[in-house]
Design an enzyme around this catalytic site. Structure first.
Site, PDB file in Angstrom:
ATOM      1  N   ASP A  88       0.846  -1.202   0.000  1.00 54.16           N
ATOM      2  CA  ASP A  88       0.000   0.000   0.000  1.00 54.16           C
ATOM      3  C   ASP A  88       0.884   1.256   0.000  1.00 54.16           C
ATOM      4  OD1 ASP A  88      -2.003   1.854   0.368  1.00 54.16           O
ATOM      5  OD2 ASP A  88      -2.687   1.065   2.304  1.00 54.16           O
ATOM      6  N   ARG A  89       1.685   1.432  -1.062  1.00 55.26           N
ATOM      7  CA  ARG A  89       2.687   2.501  -1.072  1.00 55.26           C
ATOM      8  C   ARG A  89       2.098   3.866  -1.457  1.00 55.26           C
ATOM      9  NH1 ARG A  89       5.252   6.176  -1.349  1.00 55.26           N
ATOM     10  NH2 ARG A  89       7.484   6.522  -1.523  1.00 55.26           N
ATOM     11  N   LYS A  90       0.931   3.872  -2.072  1.00 55.65           N
ATOM     12  CA  LYS A  90       0.270   5.127  -2.495  1.00 55.65           C
ATOM     13  C   LYS A  90       1.268   6.075  -3.175  1.00 55.65           C
ATOM     14  CE  LYS A  90      -3.327   5.076   1.105  1.00 55.65           C
ATOM     15  NZ  LYS A  90      -2.869   4.012   2.043  1.00 55.65           N
ATOM     16  N   PHE A  91       1.873   5.607  -4.257  1.00 52.88           N
ATOM     17  CA  PHE A  91       2.832   6.447  -4.989  1.00 52.88           C
ATOM     18  C   PHE A  91       2.149   7.735  -5.442  1.00 52.88           C
ATOM     19  CE2 PHE A  91       4.388   2.083  -5.705  1.00 52.88           C
ATOM     20  CZ  PHE A  91       5.713   2.224  -5.301  1.00 52.88           C
ATOM     21  N   ASN A 151      -0.509   0.670  -5.368  1.00 52.82           N
ATOM     22  CA  ASN A 151      -1.508   1.688  -5.672  1.00 52.82           C
ATOM     23  C   ASN A 151      -0.845   3.050  -5.829  1.00 52.82           C
ATOM     24  OD1 ASN A 151      -0.840   1.902  -2.995  1.00 52.82           O
ATOM     25  ND2 ASN A 151      -2.916   1.969  -2.218  1.00 52.82           N
TER      26      ASN A 151
END
Ligand code: S5P
Length: 264
Positions: free
Chosen positions: A96-99, A125
Site C-alpha cells: 500500500d505505497r500510495k505512490f 496503488n
C-alpha cells in the site's frame, strides 16, 4: 457460522470471463476459489508477527496488504518467507505505497531503495494527483513481471478531497492504462467496466470512527449497498481477541454481501 458452500456469485464469474488484465483475473479467481473477497491489512511493525498472522489467516483471505515502510526489522529474508506463505496459502501481496510523485521518482521508489517493491508486490496503488506520468513512470520497472495497479480514487478518512472531477480523471486514466490498472481503492462502485475491481477500506462489523479520522462502514454497506467488490480490513481483525475467528467473520460477511448482490 457457515458459508453457503454451493453458491457462487455469478456476477464475479461473468466478470472473470470478461476481463483480460492478469491481476484482475487472479483476483476474481481467488474470490471464487477461496470464497473470500477479504483483503487483510497487516499494519504491524515486526516481521515475525506479520509472518505468523499471514500464515494463520491466509486461508480466509484473497489478498494481504502491507505497509512495508512501517516495519522495524525488515530483511530480504522476510520477503522470501512472505512469498512462500503467499504461495502456500494462495493469496496476492499488495504493498500500500500510495505512490504520488512525478514519473521519474515513482519509478525509482517502485524499483530501488531498500525495499525493491516491484520484485515482490503483485499489487501497488497510486494517486493520480500528479497526472498521467505517475502511471507511465510505474510501468517502467515492471519488465515482464505480472503486476497490477489500483488507483486511489476515494479515501475513507474524514474530510478526504474527492471531487467529481478527480474521480472522472481516475476513470479516464484507468481505461487508458487498462493493461496495468485493474481497479480502484474507493468507497463505492465507480466504474461500469466489469473488469475493474473496487476495493474498500474503512470496514468494520460495526460502523464508527477511530480517533484520527478513519471512518468505518460495514461489509454489507460497502459491498451490497455501495457496490464495491472487496473489503479491506485491518484492526477489525488484528486487534480482536481472536484474529482467526474475526477473519472468518469478515470473510463470511463480505462474501455473503457479494452473494446477496449477485442474487438481487
Ligand atoms: O482511503 C483509504 C485508503 C487506504 S489504502 N483508507 C485506508 O484506511 N486505507 C488503508 O487501509 C490504511 O492505510 C490502512 O492500512 C487500512 C485500514 O486499516 P484499518 O485498521 O482502519 O482497517
Amino acid at each position: 457460522m457457515k458459508l453457503k458452500t454451493l453458491e457462487i456469485p455469478l456476477e464475479i464469474q461473468n466478470r472473470l470471463n470478461l476481463c483480460k488484465n492478469t491481476l484482475a483475473k487472479k483476483c476474481f479467481s481467488l474470490i471464487l476459489e477461496k470464497k473470500s473477497n477479504l483483503v487483510l491489512t497487516l499494519d504491524l511493525t515486526q516481521t515475525q508477527d506479520i509472518l505468523e498472522q499471514a500464515d494463520s489467516l491466509g486461508p480466509y483471505i484473497s489478498i494481504l496488504k502491507l505497509h512495508v515502510d512501517i516495519i522495524e526489522d525488515f530483511t530480504c529474508e522476510f520477503i522470501n518467507n512472505l512469498k512462500s506463505i503467499a504461495l502456500k496459502q494462495q493469496f496476492l501481496i499488495f504493498e500500500d505505497r500510495k505512490f504520488t510523485d512525478i514519473g521519474n521518482t515513482v519509478a525509482m521508489q517502485y524499483e530501488k531503495g531498500i525495499y525493491h517493491i516491484v520484485e515482490w508486490a503483485d499489487i501497488v496503488n497510486c494517486s493520480v494527483l500528479p497526472g498521467e506520468g505517475v502511471i507511465t513512470g510505474l510501468k517502467k520497472p515492471i519488465n515482464n513481471r505480472e503486476r497490477g495497479l489500483l488507483l486511489l480514487a476515494q479515501m475513507s478518512s474524514k474530510g478526504a478531497f474527492t471531487s467529481p472531477d478527480f474521480i472522472k480523471k481516475n476513470l479516464e486514466l484507468s481505461e487508458r492504462h487498462a493493461d496495468f490498472v485493474f481497479g480502484f481503492i474507493c468507497q463505492e462502485k465507480l466504474s461500469n467496466n466489469p473488469a475493474m475491481i473496487h476495493m474498500t477500506p474503512g470496514v468494520k462489523l460495526k460502523e464508527g470512527e477511530d480517533k484520527l479520522g478513519q471512518q468505518y462502514n460495514t461489509p454489507e454497506k460497502a459491498i451490497f449497498e455501495r457496490g464495491s467488490d472487496m473489503i479491506i480490513v485491518g484492526r477489525g481483525i488484528t486487534e480482536s481477541n481472536s484474529p482467526e475467528f474475526a477473519a472468518k467473520e469478515y470473510q463470511l460477511a463480505g462474501y455473503e454481501a457479494l452473494l446477496k448482490r449477485s442474487e438481487g
